[in-house]
Design a protein around this motif. Structure first.
Motif, short mmCIF file in Angstrom:
data_model
loop_
_atom_site.label_atom_id
_atom_site.label_comp_id
_atom_site.label_asym_id
_atom_site.label_seq_id
_atom_site.Cartn_x
_atom_site.Cartn_y
_atom_site.Cartn_z
N ALA A 1 44.54 46.46 38.25
CA ALA A 1 43.16 46.87 38.55
C ALA A 1 42.81 46.63 40.01
O ALA A 1 43.31 45.70 40.64
N ALA B 1 41.46 39.82 31.74
CA ALA B 1 42.15 41.09 31.46
C ALA B 1 41.65 42.22 32.39
O ALA B 1 40.47 42.21 32.73
N ASP C 1 40.13 35.92 27.83
CA ASP C 1 39.44 37.22 27.75
C ASP C 1 39.39 37.65 26.28
O ASP C 1 40.26 37.28 25.49
N ASN D 1 36.31 35.03 22.86
CA ASN D 1 35.01 35.11 23.50
C ASN D 1 34.59 33.72 24.00
O ASN D 1 34.60 32.76 23.22
N PHE E 1 29.73 44.36 28.49
CA PHE E 1 29.91 45.79 28.24
C PHE E 1 28.57 46.43 28.60
O PHE E 1 27.54 46.12 27.99
C1 LIG Z 1 36.04 43.52 35.27
S1 LIG Z 1 37.03 42.92 33.94
C2 LIG Z 1 37.98 41.65 34.70
C3 LIG Z 1 39.10 42.19 35.57
C4 LIG Z 1 40.08 41.11 35.97
N1 LIG Z 1 39.47 40.15 36.90
C5 LIG Z 1 41.30 41.69 36.66
O1 LIG Z 1 41.36 41.59 37.88
O2 LIG Z 1 42.17 42.20 35.97
C6 LIG Z 1 35.88 41.99 33.00
C7 LIG Z 1 36.46 41.33 31.76
O3 LIG Z 1 35.49 40.42 31.23
C8 LIG Z 1 35.78 40.29 29.84
N2 LIG Z 1 34.68 39.64 29.12
C9 LIG Z 1 33.39 40.06 29.01
N3 LIG Z 1 32.67 39.21 28.25
C10 LIG Z 1 33.52 38.21 27.87
C11 LIG Z 1 33.35 37.03 27.06
N4 LIG Z 1 32.18 36.74 26.49
N5 LIG Z 1 34.44 36.22 26.85
C12 LIG Z 1 35.64 36.54 27.42
N6 LIG Z 1 35.85 37.65 28.21
C13 LIG Z 1 34.81 38.47 28.42
C14 LIG Z 1 36.01 41.74 29.41
O4 LIG Z 1 36.73 41.82 28.19
C15 LIG Z 1 36.79 42.30 30.62
O5 LIG Z 1 38.19 42.31 30.38
#
Ligand SMILES: C[S@@+](CC[C@H](N)C(=O)[O-])C[C@H]1O[C@@H](n2cnc3c(N)ncnc32)[C@H](O)[C@@H]1O
Length: 203
Positions: free
Chosen positions: A24, A52, A74, A94, A120
């Motif tokens: 990413a 993730a 994640d 979570n 989200f």
């Molecule tokens: C913008 S992405 C992160 C990208 C990551 N830093 C990378 O460089 O690959 C945001 C992530 O936050 C996670 N996320 C959102 N709410 C969350 C929660 N309550 N607990 C764990 N993960 C969460 C989402 O599943 C998503 O994968």
């Protein structure tokens, strides 16, 4: 057979990330933060929240260079093609759930906590910034349980709602706090990163 095009495939940072083996483009935001604030050191124990698909953890593992270790967490899985050059633990779940919190504690304490976690989004600015503030507050609460004294925290926040209150909360816990929007953050995005250095107990 040609694969379907993603709307970001023509973005130069998305292409550059792929060329360098990162899943990413978000990796460039952490690269900028690291250049400017040097939050991560070679032998640190790092917690990566919202890890993730894995770009930030990969970037950190290149800094650690076989020293230190990373714990990623994640709701979504990390891409199975990702390789880390340092010790990596992954917790899928979570961060609001008690079992996930206990696993985070088990691998701690940490010198650095990074959170690129994003809710989200719904497209409604107030709803999205409120969810983002809740996430950031939870990250700060976790930091209060497992960040080492003197440690650093980087947390993403969509501006609006209670983001000012989150900044104040950070200021009460860290010697130095900055709000920073990386150059590589999309112009339309309301995201900022709050960077706290030098963690201490509340005054
Ligand atoms: C913008 S992405 C992160 C990208 C990551 N830093 C990378 O460089 O690959 C945001 C992530 O936050 C996670 N996320 C959102 N709410 C969350 C929660 N309550 N607990 C764990 N993960 C969460 C989402 O599943 C998503 O994968």
């Amino acid at each position: 057979m040609r694969s379907r095009k993603n709307k970001w495939d023509d973005d130069p940072y998305t292409r550059l990330a792929k060329q360098r083996g990162f899943p990413a483009r978000s990796v460039f935001k952490l690269e900028e933060i690291q250049k400017k604030y040097a939050v991560i050191k070679k032998d640190d124990h790092v917690l990566d929240i919202g890890a993730a698909p894995g770009s930030w953890s990969m970037f950190v593992s290149r800094i650690l260079n076989n020293r230190g270790n990373i714990t990623g967490v994640d709701i979504m899985p990390i891409g199975n093609t990702i390789r880390f050059s340092s010790e990596f633990h992954f917790i899928q779940g979570n961060i609001f759930h008690a079992d996930v919190f206990l696993s985070i504690i088990k691998y701690g304490p940490y010198n650095v906590i990074l959170s690129d976690a994003a809710p989200f989004t719904t497209g409604n600015r107030l709803v999205d910034s409120t969810s983002s503030c809740e996430l950031a507050s939870r990250v700060i609460e976790i930091a209060g349980k497992c960040l080492k004294k003197g440690g650093n925290l980087v947390v993403k926040l969509l501006q609006g709602g209670d983001s000012g209150a989150v900044l104040m909360q950070m200021k009460s816990l860290f010697d130095h706090v900055k709000a920073y929007k990386p150059e590589t953050s999309r112009k339309k995005s309301t995201e900022q990163y709050y960077i706290g250095r030098g963690y201490h107990e509340t005054n």
